[in-house]
Design a protein around this motif. Sequence first.
Motif, PDB file in Angstrom:
ATOM      1  N   LEU A 143      64.246  35.856  49.169  1.00  0.00           N
ATOM      2  CA  LEU A 143      65.206  36.310  48.157  1.00  0.00           C
ATOM      3  C   LEU A 143      65.628  37.752  48.394  1.00  0.00           C
ATOM      4  CD1 LEU A 143      63.842  34.875  44.772  1.00  0.00           C
ATOM      5  CD2 LEU A 143      65.920  34.205  45.979  1.00  0.00           C
ATOM      6  N   ALA A 144      64.661  38.586  48.782  1.00  0.00           N
ATOM      7  CA  ALA A 144      64.939  40.013  48.945  1.00  0.00           C
ATOM      8  C   ALA A 144      65.655  40.330  50.240  1.00  0.00           C
ATOM      9  CB  ALA A 144      63.638  40.804  48.866  1.00  0.00           C
ATOM     10  N   THR A 145      65.616  39.423  51.218  1.00  0.00           N
ATOM     11  CA  THR A 145      66.165  39.749  52.537  1.00  0.00           C
ATOM     12  C   THR A 145      67.297  38.843  52.994  1.00  0.00           C
ATOM     13  OG1 THR A 145      64.428  38.405  53.589  1.00  0.00           O
ATOM     14  CG2 THR A 145      63.987  40.758  53.305  1.00  0.00           C
ATOM     15  N   ALA A 146      67.411  37.637  52.443  1.00  0.00           N
ATOM     16  CA  ALA A 146      68.441  36.704  52.887  1.00  0.00           C
ATOM     17  C   ALA A 146      69.821  37.198  52.479  1.00  0.00           C
ATOM     18  CB  ALA A 146      68.182  35.312  52.312  1.00  0.00           C
ATOM     19  N   GLU A 147      70.776  36.950  53.330  1.00  0.00           N
ATOM     20  CA  GLU A 147      72.134  37.434  53.085  1.00  0.00           C
ATOM     21  C   GLU A 147      72.708  36.866  51.789  1.00  0.00           C
ATOM     22  OE1 GLU A 147      76.515  37.447  55.302  1.00  0.00           O
ATOM     23  OE2 GLU A 147      74.781  36.510  56.250  1.00  0.00           O
ATOM     24  N   ALA A 148      72.403  35.594  51.501  1.00  0.00           N
ATOM     25  CA  ALA A 148      72.991  34.952  50.327  1.00  0.00           C
ATOM     26  C   ALA A 148      72.560  35.600  49.023  1.00  0.00           C
ATOM     27  CB  ALA A 148      72.631  33.470  50.314  1.00  0.00           C
ATOM     28  N   SER A 149      71.325  36.124  48.962  1.00  0.00           N
ATOM     29  CA  SER A 149      70.807  36.678  47.711  1.00  0.00           C
ATOM     30  C   SER A 149      70.655  38.194  47.719  1.00  0.00           C
ATOM     31  CB  SER A 149      69.449  36.041  47.388  1.00  0.00           C
ATOM     32  OG  SER A 149      68.556  36.213  48.470  1.00  0.00           O
ATOM     33  N   ALA A 150      70.689  38.814  48.911  1.00  0.00           N
ATOM     34  CA  ALA A 150      70.415  40.256  48.998  1.00  0.00           C
ATOM     35  C   ALA A 150      71.423  41.076  48.198  1.00  0.00           C
ATOM     36  CB  ALA A 150      70.406  40.703  50.456  1.00  0.00           C
ATOM     37  N   LYS A 151      72.679  40.644  48.177  1.00  0.00           N
ATOM     38  CA  LYS A 151      73.693  41.442  47.469  1.00  0.00           C
ATOM     39  C   LYS A 151      73.437  41.463  45.966  1.00  0.00           C
ATOM     40  CE  LYS A 151      76.940  37.540  47.802  1.00  0.00           C
ATOM     41  NZ  LYS A 151      76.123  36.731  48.720  1.00  0.00           N
ATOM     42  N   GLU A 152      73.026  40.312  45.410  1.00  0.00           N
ATOM     43  CA  GLU A 152      72.716  40.291  43.978  1.00  0.00           C
ATOM     44  C   GLU A 152      71.462  41.090  43.675  1.00  0.00           C
ATOM     45  OE1 GLU A 152      73.011  36.617  41.864  1.00  0.00           O
ATOM     46  OE2 GLU A 152      74.212  35.694  43.434  1.00  0.00           O
ATOM     47  N   VAL A 153      70.481  40.992  44.561  1.00  0.00           N
ATOM     48  CA  VAL A 153      69.260  41.779  44.379  1.00  0.00           C
ATOM     49  C   VAL A 153      69.578  43.263  44.391  1.00  0.00           C
ATOM     50  CG1 VAL A 153      67.045  42.387  45.438  1.00  0.00           C
ATOM     51  CG2 VAL A 153      67.753  39.991  45.317  1.00  0.00           C
ATOM     52  N   ARG A 154      70.454  43.676  45.330  1.00  0.00           N
ATOM     53  CA  ARG A 154      70.808  45.096  45.419  1.00  0.00           C
ATOM     54  C   ARG A 154      71.547  45.562  44.163  1.00  0.00           C
ATOM     55  NH1 ARG A 154      72.058  48.547  49.610  1.00  0.00           N
ATOM     56  NH2 ARG A 154      70.299  47.544  50.626  1.00  0.00           N
ATOM     57  N   LEU A 155      72.523  44.784  43.724  1.00  0.00           N
ATOM     58  CA  LEU A 155      73.318  45.208  42.572  1.00  0.00           C
ATOM     59  C   LEU A 155      72.516  45.198  41.277  1.00  0.00           C
ATOM     60  CD1 LEU A 155      76.682  43.398  43.390  1.00  0.00           C
ATOM     61  CD2 LEU A 155      76.213  45.839  43.530  1.00  0.00           C
ATOM     62  N   SER A 156      71.571  44.305  41.190  1.00  0.00           N
ATOM     63  CA  SER A 156      70.774  44.232  39.965  1.00  0.00           C
ATOM     64  C   SER A 156      69.596  45.196  39.974  1.00  0.00           C
ATOM     65  CB  SER A 156      70.251  42.809  39.764  1.00  0.00           C
ATOM     66  OG  SER A 156      69.363  42.469  40.816  1.00  0.00           O
ATOM     67  N   GLY A 157      69.346  45.795  41.139  1.00  0.00           N
ATOM     68  CA  GLY A 157      68.223  46.712  41.242  1.00  0.00           C
ATOM     69  C   GLY A 157      66.882  46.003  41.162  1.00  0.00           C
ATOM     70  N   ALA A 158      66.845  44.746  41.618  1.00  0.00           N
ATOM     71  CA  ALA A 158      65.626  43.952  41.474  1.00  0.00           C
ATOM     72  C   ALA A 158      64.680  44.095  42.657  1.00  0.00           C
ATOM     73  CB  ALA A 158      65.994  42.475  41.295  1.00  0.00           C
ATOM     74  N   GLU A 159      65.007  44.990  43.624  1.00  0.00           N
ATOM     75  CA  GLU A 159      64.133  45.110  44.796  1.00  0.00           C
ATOM     76  C   GLU A 159      62.697  45.428  44.397  1.00  0.00           C
ATOM     77  OE1 GLU A 159      67.806  47.591  46.159  1.00  0.00           O
ATOM     78  OE2 GLU A 159      66.950  46.917  44.252  1.00  0.00           O
ATOM     79  N   ALA A 160      62.537  46.392  43.486  1.00  0.00           N
ATOM     80  CA  ALA A 160      61.184  46.817  43.106  1.00  0.00           C
ATOM     81  C   ALA A 160      60.428  45.691  42.415  1.00  0.00           C
ATOM     82  CB  ALA A 160      61.259  48.041  42.200  1.00  0.00           C
ATOM     83  N   VAL A 161      61.130  44.938  41.570  1.00  0.00           N
ATOM     84  CA  VAL A 161      60.473  43.831  40.852  1.00  0.00           C
ATOM     85  C   VAL A 161      60.015  42.755  41.836  1.00  0.00           C
ATOM     86  CG1 VAL A 161      60.794  42.004  39.146  1.00  0.00           C
ATOM     87  CG2 VAL A 161      61.790  44.261  38.756  1.00  0.00           C
ATOM     88  N   LEU A 162      60.913  42.379  42.764  1.00  0.00           N
ATOM     89  CA  LEU A 162      60.554  41.349  43.735  1.00  0.00           C
ATOM     90  C   LEU A 162      59.444  41.828  44.665  1.00  0.00           C
ATOM     91  CD1 LEU A 162      64.068  39.947  44.724  1.00  0.00           C
ATOM     92  CD2 LEU A 162      62.351  38.872  43.271  1.00  0.00           C
ATOM     93  N   THR A 163      59.535  43.106  45.065  1.00  0.00           N
ATOM     94  CA  THR A 163      58.511  43.657  45.954  1.00  0.00           C
ATOM     95  C   THR A 163      57.149  43.665  45.281  1.00  0.00           C
ATOM     96  OG1 THR A 163      60.149  45.055  47.053  1.00  0.00           O
ATOM     97  CG2 THR A 163      57.837  45.668  47.318  1.00  0.00           C
TER      98      THR A 163
END
Length: 595
Positions: free
Chosen positions: A203-223
Amino acid sequence: MTTLLRAIRQLLRLAVRCDARRLTRAVALLAVGYLSTPLIAVCLKSLTTAALARSAATGTWLALTTALLLVLELMMTHFAHLSYFELGELEELALQNEVISLAHGTTGLEQLDRPGFADTLALVREELPRTRAALEAVLQLGGMALQLTVTTVLLGLLNPWLLLLILAALVPVAAGNRAQLLIDRAKETAAPRIRLGRHLLELATAEASAKEVRLSGAEAVLTERQRRDWRSVTATLWRAQASAALLRAVGQLVFAAAYGGAIVLVVRQALSGGSGLGDVILVITLAAQVSFQVSTTLGLLTILQGAGRTLERLHSLRVAHRPDTAASTGTSGVPSALTVGIRLEEVSFSYPGSDRKILDRVTLDIPAGTALALVGENGAGKSTLVKLLCGLYRPTGGRILVDGVDLAEGGPEEWQRRTATLFQDFARLELRLRDNVGIGDLDLLDDDAALRQSIDAADAGPIPDQVPGGLDGLLGHSYGDGAELSGGQWQKLGLARALLRRRPLLVALDEPASALDATAEHALFERFADLATEARTDTGAVTLLVSHRFSTVRMADLIVVLEQGRISELGTHAQLAAAGGLYAELYDLQARVYT
């Protein structure tokens, strides 16, 4: 031990099927190489005796023989490796093909929705590459057994008490078996969390989902979630590995004590005049070989125990695999053209492991040649009904009839070959453009004219010119430097696959315009109308559309409104709009947006 023996039998049986001649050559070469090792110890004993007797001629021949045996020990195993390494690759390929067959060998997809089957399948996929070394381990273990037999005979002839050294070697073997069992149980316990951790990473690295993760600021939560899950998995596996290491260490200590005792015994025997210096050299050499044999055997057993667990899991997949005997043994009841149509009788469906009914006693007649539209809110059961009609699932209640023949008994596989589909979650095949479209009808994979015709019909005509290499060009970046396409272009290729299917009896489009712009959407629905007319005229096919776009739905001959897994309304657009029910409400809501 039963698992180990079963794994050895299966691997050898599979090797015979893959290439019996190559297996025979590898066994012969390994036998010569492994027999050379204990014979070297015998030559060293005789060489020592000859040296003490000052026999130059005998010593020279024994030295040359020892040198030859050393060459055979080193070279034969090397040449054998050339044979069994390739054979191991053939075995892995055969097992991979079986896994694919087990995952997709039934006409339906129900087993892929069973949590137990999915977890086991994930473990087998992960561990399957390690089975490549399993055949090597089997053959080397056989060589070690041969060595150990000769060593046992030699030690027994020298002093029967030395046979205890062989018995002591069984202790670390038993400890290794127990240790591997602990590790395997830990892996099974951690399997669901391992899958979750990998999903979070994707989810954090795939192209299909990375843009939503980046815009939502969810990197820290997923990590953090991924770190927490992996920490739990690591703790479980570490405890198992620590316990296994302790068990193996105890086993090795027992053997080390026996090894020391054997040397003391022979030295004392020599000092008392019961044996010569050559016997001392023989025992020291053989004991050192036994030590190497035991440590190597433990490593080989670890590999084989892991392969054994993989083969056991593969066997459990075979047991869970439920082939559709009616489809494979009976005569296909799929007609060349529909004359009556499709009927659903009291059809219900629940996914494996769940009591919730996605569809509940649905009864519906779809006359041949009908253009049918499915409407309903999210979760109403529309996509599930499409999969049932395509034969990808069997109803858990009721039945589906095609021209009066039960689909479950009349040939689901043949029916699937007569369906043309574009699903909402369509596949993006990062292979050649030809492959991406050609799997719609494999007989036309190399027919450039047919491929281009279906591509043009799907309004995707410019794509072959944009892809370097045309039809033989690569798509996507996952497996090479291929051309990247937009979501709409991928969806058009999915539609081209559906249009390539010749003389279908069911054409099913599930949200076919979800990734298209307005112009492309309009062109697609015009093509849908033409497709419905063509299919009706050619084979009496049923054309099925699932869409939230009511401007398109109204084109259908018959509209079915699903609500909580049941049919709540049925009729034409005019009838449903006048009825003032859910369809009219949804239609008015969408119409207001445009007015």
